[in-house]
Structures are given as structure tokens and as C-alpha cells.
Design a protein around this motif. Sequence first.
Motif: not given
Lengths: 186, 360
Positions: A37-64
Amino acid sequence: MKKRLYLELENCIGCRSCLAACTQCGGHEERNRNYVYDVNPLVNRQTMPLMCLHCVNPACARSCPAQAIQIHETGAVLSALVEKCIGCQNCTIACPYGIPKFDTEQNLMYKCDLCIDRSKDGIPPMCASVCPTNTLQWLTDEEIEAKQKQFNLDNGKWVTSMPYLEGETNVKVNLPGILQGVTKLF
Amino acid sequence: MQANTSITKKPGSSVNDAFASHFAKSMFLTIAGLLILTFIGTRMFTHVDLNLYGYMVGTIVFIGGFFYRFIAWGERPPTKLFIKKGLKLLFRKSTPKTAVNHLAIYDFIRNRGVYRWVQHILIGWGCVLAFLVTFPLVFSWMYFTMEDNGYYTIVLFGMNIMNVKADGIIAWLSYNALNIAAIMVTAGVCMALYRRLKNMQARAEQKFMYDFLPLYLLLFISITGLLLTFQNVVLHGWMQPQMSLIHQFSVIVTLIYLPFGKLAHIPFRPLSVFARNYREHYSEQHMKECKVCGDQFVSVEQSNDVIQVLDVNEIDFNMNDGFNLAELCLPCRRKYRIAKFSGFATHQVKVKEANQNANG
Ligand code: SF4
Ligand code: SF4
């Protein structure tokens, strides 16, 4: 030795190598499962990745409802089992970070599995192997501790997981530069 | 986990009190049903085929295992919700179409690859065909009688269904149904094995016991089944009783294994029809709007259900700054997370998220 994915988010230069590498992992069928993701797209070029954080109590798996999302013994929260996923998309709206992707044509959810065929044998996931700026690293717990000392954050702002995320996670996140208010030199 | 604590005992006596549990009751009803059907089908047990006795025991054990798995699974909070609401929505206009699509022609698998689709059709329909023939024969719901005039009579549940010429096409198809099924399954399993051995995508994710065992079991059943026919036609029945036992054994083992491994998706798959109905029905009702960008991203019903399910698991999404993550659409949720990391409110910038799909 058990290693984890460790993120130093502000190192990211937005090259998107991790996305490209993700598509090339066996079993990913040439689709990436992470985000940049662009952090502040209209102002600068800082980006950051966003990954699955592999939760210890994962909401995704609990809701499946189909038990399609399995948790590997290494702690990795796996992508949906193809024969089990019934396509309800509960997981996509359960994840606090909006990570799981859904393919309507195939009626199938897919998400980061930490390249499980690699990481289960201690080989870093694709994204961490290619990241040119050490935003994504594959480290042991001791090394992560050393990082903590190195950045000498005794102001309680060392972010690993809690309380800045929704729950304890297997992937550790850190923002040493931003939290110290310094610009890091690479 | 929490399932057993919430049972409230109603005063007075109901039929339910006769049973130790839901499980016991369903089990009892199923076996009673099977027995009654068999009683009628065999014209009061006068037409039982004792050669098939082993299968009968196998089936009963299978039903036990299946119920055990199904109930353990159905007790999970999200599953329970889907089953309950799915049953309520079962009679939607689109149900037949969705069901055919999901359970018979597997469109979604074709979208995963034509090769996999062909292999799945062969295995899936081969198994269904074999099951449809074997099951009624085992419980003697269906059998054949031969008249002197060269015609067979097919008897289903004690009723004479039709007379077919012993050397006609229908008769040929019915004697050979199992052979056809076996050939279909063998071909499909070979395709699957080939893919699993050669395709790097498949190889990355497979596990021997989970992915190969069911294939080998199916292959074993099909080949021993075909060998039976071969012994019959070419070898005049040489060693047939022994092979018949081996075949029976392979079927019984597979039946018992079925609810616990990869094949468990067969009985559980109909839930995907429920899920589709659920999504279609509730998104016609009322959609939830993202609190930041205003996009409608999910039905209110589903959002609430997920919140409730997560609540049971002690996960909740209330943020310190008054946001609830369930109120954000997925791109905004991701941007919000970036905002949490960087301290800058990325999600408030009115720029659509950049393309997140790299082309490999
Ligand atoms: S970050 Fe989301 S997708 Fe990853 S484990 Fe946690 S809930 Fe699941
Ligand atoms: S979309 Fe698939 S993996 Fe996700 S919750 Fe539904 S069944 Fe599970």
C-alpha cells in the motif's frame, strides 16, 4: 530452528518484488496473496507491505463453516483446502486485516500460507527471500530479540504484536524508525 | 466445547428422553429406516443376498462414523448457522440450478482447470454410479429375477419395475454398470495421480496420507472390481471367491475411512449450495455499507453472523478510536491497518487502492 516472518515496514521502497515472488510459489497458481500500500498516495512515495499475520487465534479459521482453513503445526494459517471451501466468504469479512482473497469463478478463497512447502522445512517464504530492503525477513526468535535490543526502544513502543494488533500473531511487525522519530539509513 | 452446556431439559416426557443424545437418536432413526426399507425391499427378508453381507456391516459402520463426524462438525458455531439458515432457504427458485452447478457438473472446478474438471467428473460420477447400483443391491432393495422367456424382471422395493430382455441394451447396461463405473474411476484416478506426480503446483501442497491414500483406495476398489469381472468372463470364475473377499474388504475400509479424510467432502459438499443461497438471499435484503467509503460489501445478515461467531471465539473488533473493523470494507480495512502502522490515516485519502495483483 523455528523462524518467523518479521516485518520492518518502513524499509519498503514499493518495488513489489514480494507480490511477484508470491505468484511464483508452488501451489499459488500464479496469483499473489499479499498487498503493498501507498501510505499517503497524494503526497509521498512511502509504501508498506501488508501480509497475513498468521494470528494465533485466527478469525478467518474460526469463522469458516467448512473447516477449510487449517492451522499448520508451525503456526501458519493455511489457505483454504480446495475440496472443503464452500465459498461462503465468511473468512474474508472476519479477518481484521482484510487479507483473504476470494475467487468467485472458482468459488474458492485463497490466502497467504507462508509458502508452507518451503517454510515447513525452514526455507524462507518467497516474499522474504526476494525483498531487497529487508522489509521482510525470516528470523529466529533470538534474532528478533536482538533486533529489539539493536533499536533500543525502551519507550514501550516496540511493536511485535500486542497491543497494536487485534491479537497475538506469529508474524512479528516492527516500525523502529517511525516509532523513534528517526529516518533510517539503509 | 460449549455445546453440551447449553442443553436445557424440558420438563415432562418426550420421545427424545428415550435417547442418550441427539447422536444416538439420529443413529437409531437411520438404522431403523434402513431396516424398514430392507424389510419392504426384500419382500420380508425372503430375498436377502448373503454374499453382500459384509457390505451391509460396512455400511452400518460407515453411517456411525459419518454421524459422528457430521455432528462434531455441525456443532461448530459457523457451521450450525449455515445449516440452520440454509435449510430455511432451501426452497429458493435458484436452488435447483445452484445444486446442479455445484454438485453435478462442477462449474467451479472447470474454472480451476479443465484437466482437473475431467478427472473430477470421472471419479465423482463413477463413484455415484457405483454407489447407486451397489447400495440397493446390498440392502436387497433391488434385485433381478429371471423368467423362462428370456426376460429379466427388475424388482425395486418389492415392485416389479420392468421387464428387460436378457440380451438387450438395458440389461447389458445394468450388468455392466459397475464395470463402467470402475473404468471411469480408474481413468479419473490415473489422471489425478499423474497430476499429483507431475504438476509442480499440486506437488507443493500435497500430503501423502491426505491426498494419495483416497486415490489408492479408489484405485484398489476399481481394479479388484474389474478383476472380478475378468475372472468371471475369461477365467470361468477361478479364484473369484477370494477376489470377492479382497474387493469387499477394500470397499469396507474405504467406507469406514470416508467421513474422516479427504473424501469427507462428498457428504459435506451440499453445504456450498446453502452458502450460495444464503449469500444471494441476504444480499437482496440489506447490504452493509462501508463506514469509510460507502461501498456495499456484504449483507448485513452475514456481517452480523460473523460478528456473533467470532464473539463465541472471543474475538472482537472494536478499536480504541471508535471504529469497529466489521464496519469497514476489505480495502478500507487494509488501509486502516496501514494507518495504524504509520500513524497517517491512509483510509481517509480518497484514492482507490492500487492494483494488488501482480502478474506472474
Ligand atoms: S491475518 Fe487474517 S487471514 Fe491471516 S490468520 Fe489472521 S485472520 Fe486469518
Ligand atoms: S470462503 Fe471458504 S475458506 Fe472462507 S470461510 Fe467460507 S468455506 Fe471457509
